[in-house]
Structure formats: C-alpha cells, structure tokens
Design an enzyme around this catalytic site. Structure first.
Site, PDB file in Angstrom:
ATOM      1  N   CYS A   1       0.788  -1.234   0.000  1.00  0.00           N
ATOM      2  CA  CYS A   1       0.000   0.000   0.000  1.00  0.00           C
ATOM      3  C   CYS A   1       0.820   1.284   0.000  1.00  0.00           C
ATOM      4  CB  CYS A   1      -0.953   0.004   1.199  1.00  0.00           C
ATOM      5  SG  CYS A   1      -2.186  -1.285   1.046  1.00  0.00           S
TER       6      CYS A   1
HETATM    7  P1  NAD Z   1      -4.226  -8.906  -4.117  1.00  0.00           P
HETATM    8  O1  NAD Z   1      -3.356  -8.740  -5.289  1.00  0.00           O
HETATM    9  O2  NAD Z   1      -3.759  -9.671  -2.921  1.00  0.00           O
HETATM   10  O3  NAD Z   1      -5.583  -9.601  -4.590  1.00  0.00           O
HETATM   11  C1  NAD Z   1      -6.271  -9.283  -5.751  1.00  0.00           C
HETATM   12  C2  NAD Z   1      -7.051 -10.500  -6.221  1.00  0.00           C
HETATM   13  O4  NAD Z   1      -7.826 -10.126  -7.362  1.00  0.00           O
HETATM   14  C3  NAD Z   1      -6.190 -11.678  -6.671  1.00  0.00           C
HETATM   15  O5  NAD Z   1      -6.609 -12.848  -5.991  1.00  0.00           O
HETATM   16  C4  NAD Z   1      -6.462 -11.792  -8.174  1.00  0.00           C
HETATM   17  O6  NAD Z   1      -6.425 -13.140  -8.657  1.00  0.00           O
HETATM   18  C5  NAD Z   1      -7.861 -11.222  -8.275  1.00  0.00           C
HETATM   19  N1  NAD Z   1      -8.225 -10.718  -9.602  1.00  0.00           N
HETATM   20  C6  NAD Z   1      -7.451 -10.119 -10.537  1.00  0.00           C
HETATM   21  N2  NAD Z   1      -8.177  -9.791 -11.611  1.00  0.00           N
HETATM   22  C7  NAD Z   1      -9.473 -10.162 -11.364  1.00  0.00           C
HETATM   23  C8  NAD Z   1     -10.691 -10.071 -12.068  1.00  0.00           C
HETATM   24  N3  NAD Z   1     -10.757  -9.487 -13.259  1.00  0.00           N
HETATM   25  N4  NAD Z   1     -11.797 -10.574 -11.488  1.00  0.00           N
HETATM   26  C9  NAD Z   1     -11.764 -11.173 -10.276  1.00  0.00           C
HETATM   27  N5  NAD Z   1     -10.626 -11.276  -9.542  1.00  0.00           N
HETATM   28  C10 NAD Z   1      -9.501 -10.773 -10.076  1.00  0.00           C
HETATM   29  O7  NAD Z   1      -4.684  -7.443  -3.687  1.00  0.00           O
HETATM   30  P2  NAD Z   1      -4.953  -6.859  -2.200  1.00  0.00           P
HETATM   31  O8  NAD Z   1      -3.675  -6.703  -1.458  1.00  0.00           O
HETATM   32  O9  NAD Z   1      -6.064  -7.611  -1.569  1.00  0.00           O
HETATM   33  O10 NAD Z   1      -5.412  -5.382  -2.576  1.00  0.00           O
HETATM   34  C11 NAD Z   1      -6.633  -5.137  -3.230  1.00  0.00           C
HETATM   35  C12 NAD Z   1      -6.911  -3.654  -3.182  1.00  0.00           C
HETATM   36  O11 NAD Z   1      -7.115  -3.230  -1.832  1.00  0.00           O
HETATM   37  C13 NAD Z   1      -5.786  -2.775  -3.736  1.00  0.00           C
HETATM   38  O12 NAD Z   1      -6.341  -1.673  -4.374  1.00  0.00           O
HETATM   39  C14 NAD Z   1      -5.054  -2.351  -2.498  1.00  0.00           C
HETATM   40  O13 NAD Z   1      -4.366  -1.131  -2.680  1.00  0.00           O
HETATM   41  C15 NAD Z   1      -6.184  -2.182  -1.510  1.00  0.00           C
HETATM   42  N6  NAD Z   1      -5.809  -2.337  -0.110  1.00  0.00           N
HETATM   43  C16 NAD Z   1      -4.935  -3.302   0.266  1.00  0.00           C
HETATM   44  C17 NAD Z   1      -4.600  -3.446   1.611  1.00  0.00           C
HETATM   45  C18 NAD Z   1      -3.614  -4.511   2.041  1.00  0.00           C
HETATM   46  O14 NAD Z   1      -3.218  -4.466   3.200  1.00  0.00           O
HETATM   47  N7  NAD Z   1      -3.237  -5.456   1.195  1.00  0.00           N
HETATM   48  C19 NAD Z   1      -5.179  -2.604   2.570  1.00  0.00           C
HETATM   49  C20 NAD Z   1      -6.093  -1.654   2.175  1.00  0.00           C
HETATM   50  C21 NAD Z   1      -6.400  -1.530   0.821  1.00  0.00           C
END
Ligand code: NAD
Length: 427
Positions: free
Chosen positions: A265
């Site tokens: 992030c």
């Molecule tokens: P991540 O990469 O761990 O997970 C994303 C998931 O989306 C993956 O499992 C992927 O296979 C799936 N995906 C990709 N394309 C897709 C599609 N077209 N349809 C369905 N699924 C699909 O991401 P994350 O760390 O969970 O982060 C997600 C969002 O949340 C980001 O914008 C991030 O900035 C935000 N965020 C993350 C955190 C954190 O601590 N990781 C905290 C707050 C906000």
C-alpha cells in the site's frame, strides 16, 4: 444480506470471511481457479491471523467461491471490488484490473432484473469510481447508475497481519455513495460493527484513503530523516521520538526509524497520488521527498556494510527477514528487495531466512540460498542484515557465534545482543 466480493487477495478474502461472520451470505469471485478451490475447501489463499478459522467455519455454508461473475451477481445484492491496483512502469496507478472487473460486473448486471449495488473497496485515485468504474458498468450493462444500479466507494484501512481484527474493530468506516439508496445498503452491512460512519461522495472517500496512507508514510520518512541526523551526533532517536510522540497532536505511532516502509500500500499509494497531482499540474514536493527518503533508507545499510568490510565481492551476507513487516508472508515492496538486489549486484553471496516469506521471495530471487532457520542462514557469513522486525529475532544472541564475523547491521532496532559487532541503522 447477500454479498459478492470480487478478488480474493488480502482485502477480498478478509472482507469475505468477516462479512460472513457478521451473518451475511458471501460469494467470492476470482479469476484464479486455485484460489477459488482453496476458499471452497476452507483454506485461506493468503496468511492472515484468524482467517483460517473463519474460512473453516463458513466455507460451504456462508461462503462460496466461483470464477463465474454472472452466477455470483445473480445471487447477491451488492458486489465489492477488491482487485489489485498496482503501479505502472511510471509509478502511476494501473487501473487495468479495475477496468476488467468493472466490465465483468457490468455484463453480469445486464442479465439481472433486480437492483444491484457496486462498491469499490480497492484503493483508487480520486475520480476513478465516477469517471472510470461507473461508465464502464453503464456501458457493459446498458443500465444507468442511480436508477438501475447503485454505486459507492468504501475504502479499506486494515493493517496486514491484523486484518481480521481491524475489520471487526475499525477506527473509521467511510462510505462515498452516489445516492442515498446505495449509501443505506452499504452502511447496513456494517451495522453490527457499531462504528460511526463518514458519509460522503466517492471522490472524497477515495481521497481519504490516500491522505491516510500518505500521512503515515510521511511520518515514517520524517522519522527516518531525523534518525539519520541523530545517528551522526550519537543521539538516540528512539528516545527523541518517544518524548516527541507524547505530544497528543503528534502521537507515538509510526515514528520508529529504520529501513523504511514497504508493503502493498504505502509505496504504491504515495506514488499514485503523486501521479494524480502531476496530472493536475501540481508538483507534490513533500510527497516526492517521502518516496525519495524511503528509497535511499535501506541502501544506507549497504554503505555501512561496505565501510566495515570493504568490497562485497565474494563475501557471504545473511539477510534475516524478507517480509515487508512481521506477521505476514507478504513481500511486496519489502525493503529487503533493494538490499538483496544491491548485494547481488556487488557480487555478494546471499543466504536468507524468514519465518514465512521465503517461498514468496523465491519468485523474485531464484538463485540466493534460503534456509529454514536463523542459525543455518547465519553459518559462516561475513555479516548479517536485519530487515524485518520478527518477534523471534528479538532474542538472537548466541546464534550469531556461527558467523565467520559476528557483524550485525540492524535495520529494525530488534537486536539487543552485547556480544556482537553491532551497528544500528539510525541509532
Ligand atoms: P491482491 O493482489 O492480494 O488480490 C487481488 C485479487 O484479485 C487476486 O486474488 C487476483 O487473482 C484477483 N483478480 C485479478 N483480476 C481479477 C478479475 N478481473 N476478477 C476477479 N478477480 C480478479 O490485492 P490486495 O492486497 O487484496 O489489494 C486489493 C486492493 O485493496 C488494492 O487496491 C489495495 O491497494 C487495496 N488495499 C490493500 C490493503 C492490504 O493491506 N493489502 C489494505 C487496504 C487496501
């Protein structure tokens, strides 16, 4: 309520498991069939404290997973977009995954008679929900926002490692909805959490998330800059920050100096808001410095190492800690990555250990040696770099005896052993 969650990564899986635990029926949608199978078996696709217990409890009952958008949207009232929003090659936000997920949701909504609400939970730069997500859904569905479907932006503030706890004990809930009906529906999902909700519009909700992360990242780079200055005068920066943090206007959180911030992030979000500001023809000098300090900070450890042992060519260096922080297997933007890369570039032989993150790091550095214990990684090395504040590193002392030279450069202020040659990064 019936909820679908698009994307089964950190945010999606934790949100899905916690919504189910609040009593909602949840369908997880992911294009990765392996993740879908894991969730259906009750196995978390990522490590988070408490997540496995929740998935085991609800999988096959209140939680199902699929790759089929149409099926998931048809059986739910509301869909949360939780897909990744990485940086592109220039550091700006890459919205391609958000666009793909929005299109798939729009197509699924076109087949549905009932009203559906789409909520963006992914971190996206201000105006994305209004100018990108909604138009894509309108085009793909042939329907109109505010009439045939609703939309909102609901940022996520959870900390990795404590994500399940944070979901259930949020310090704030922000809902930026396009209309009252969408706002009511999103808020009703959280009613059992008993937390005041900030009701706003989508672009303000999007900005709140960036300001939150950019401010915390700024505190860390500030603490690191002060730490670097303190080190030059033999001043204990931790004592300085402990006293400064007693000022309630400042608070003691995020003032620990060290090797800098990483994770999925802070680095990408600060870069994304810098990119957005520049697009608006504003130069965000302070935020650019936050990133610049963070990029230099871990490499100071290499300078310290070279000033102690000279050329790194052929030297054996152990790196303890690969995850971007403790209690997670996440290595995204970990400060250990630029350090290992520089060690390799300078001809060092790297032996690494992390309690959870070795497998993930193998995808980045195939050819360094990974060990399953600290002692194995330390054996016969010329120096050790501490990159992550794992609890198990705090009592290390006699273990350093297996090194060729017990020189430890600590990037996280975790080692308190008196029997070694110790260098603290900023202390
Ligand atoms: P991540 O990469 O761990 O997970 C994303 C998931 O989306 C993956 O499992 C992927 O296979 C799936 N995906 C990709 N394309 C897709 C599609 N077209 N349809 C369905 N699924 C699909 O991401 P994350 O760390 O969970 O982060 C997600 C969002 O949340 C980001 O914008 C991030 O900035 C935000 N965020 C993350 C955190 C954190 O601590 N990781 C905290 C707050 C906000």
């Amino acid at each position: 309520m019936n909820v679908s969650v698009v994307g089964s990564g950190y945010v999606g899986t934790v949100s899905a498991a916690c919504f189910a635990d609040l009593g909602h029926n949840v369908v997880c949608i992911d294009i990765d069939a392996k993740k879908v199978d894991m969730i259906n078996r009750g196995e978390p696709p990522i490590y988070e404290e408490g997540l496995e217990k929740l998935l085991k409890k609800h999988a096959g009952k209140k939680i199902k997973a699929t790759s089929n958008y149409n099926e998931a949207v048809a059986s739910t009232d509301i869909s949360f977009i939780c897909v990744g929003t990485p940086s592109d090659a220039q550091g700006n936000i890459d919205l391609s995954i958000i666009k793909a997920a929005s299109k798939s949701l729009g197509e699924a909504i076109s087949l549905k008679k009932n009203y559906h609400v789409v909520v963006v939970k992914s971190t996206v730069v201000p105006e994305t929900t209004e100018n990108i997500v909604i138009p894509i859904i309108e085009k793909a569905s042939g329907k109109q926002v505010g009439v045939d479907f609703g939309a909102a932006m609901n940022p996520e503030f959870l900390r990795e490692g404590k994500a399940v706890y944070d979901f259930n004990h949020p310090d704030k809930i922000v809902v930026g909805a396009v209309d009252q009906r969408s706002d009511d529906l999103v808020c009703s999902l959280y009613s059992r959490l008993d937390r005041e909700i900030t009701h706003t519009n989508p672009r303000t909700a999007e900005m709140i998330k960036y300001v939150n992360n950019a401010f915390l990242a700024t505190k860390i780079s500030f603490a690191n800059e002060i730490g670097n200055i303190c080190k030059k005068m033999d001043i204990d920066t931790y004592q300085v920050m402990e006293a400064v943090g007693k000022d309630i206007r400042i608070s003691s959180q995020f003032l620990n100096s060290g090797a800098g911030f990483g994770g999925s992030c802070f680095p990408k979000d600060v870069k994304a808001i810098i990119g957005k500001a520049k697009e608006l023809e504003y130069k965000p000098g302070l935020l650019e410095s936050v990133i610049e300090i963070n990029e230099k900070q871990p490499l100071l450890m290499i300078d310290m190492l070279e000033s102690k042992i000279g050329s790194l060519k052929g030297k054996k260096i152990s790196v303890l800690g690969l995850a971007f922080k403790n209690d997670t297997d996440d290595i995204r933007e970990s400060r250990s990555i630029p350090v290992i890369k520089t060690l390799i570039d300078k001809g060092a032989i790297v032996s690494a250990y992390d309690p959870m993150a070795c497998d993930n790091m193998r995808n980045i550095f195939e050819d360094i040696a990974y060990y399953s214990s600290t002692v194995q990684a330390l054996e016969n090395t010329d120096a050790c770099l501490i990159m992550t504040e794992w609890e198990e590193f705090k009592d290390l002392c006699s273990e350093f005896k297996v090194m060729h030279r017990p020189l430890v450069i600590d990037g996280r202020n975790v080692i308190h052993c008196k029997e070694i040659e110790y260098i603290g990064l900023c202390w």
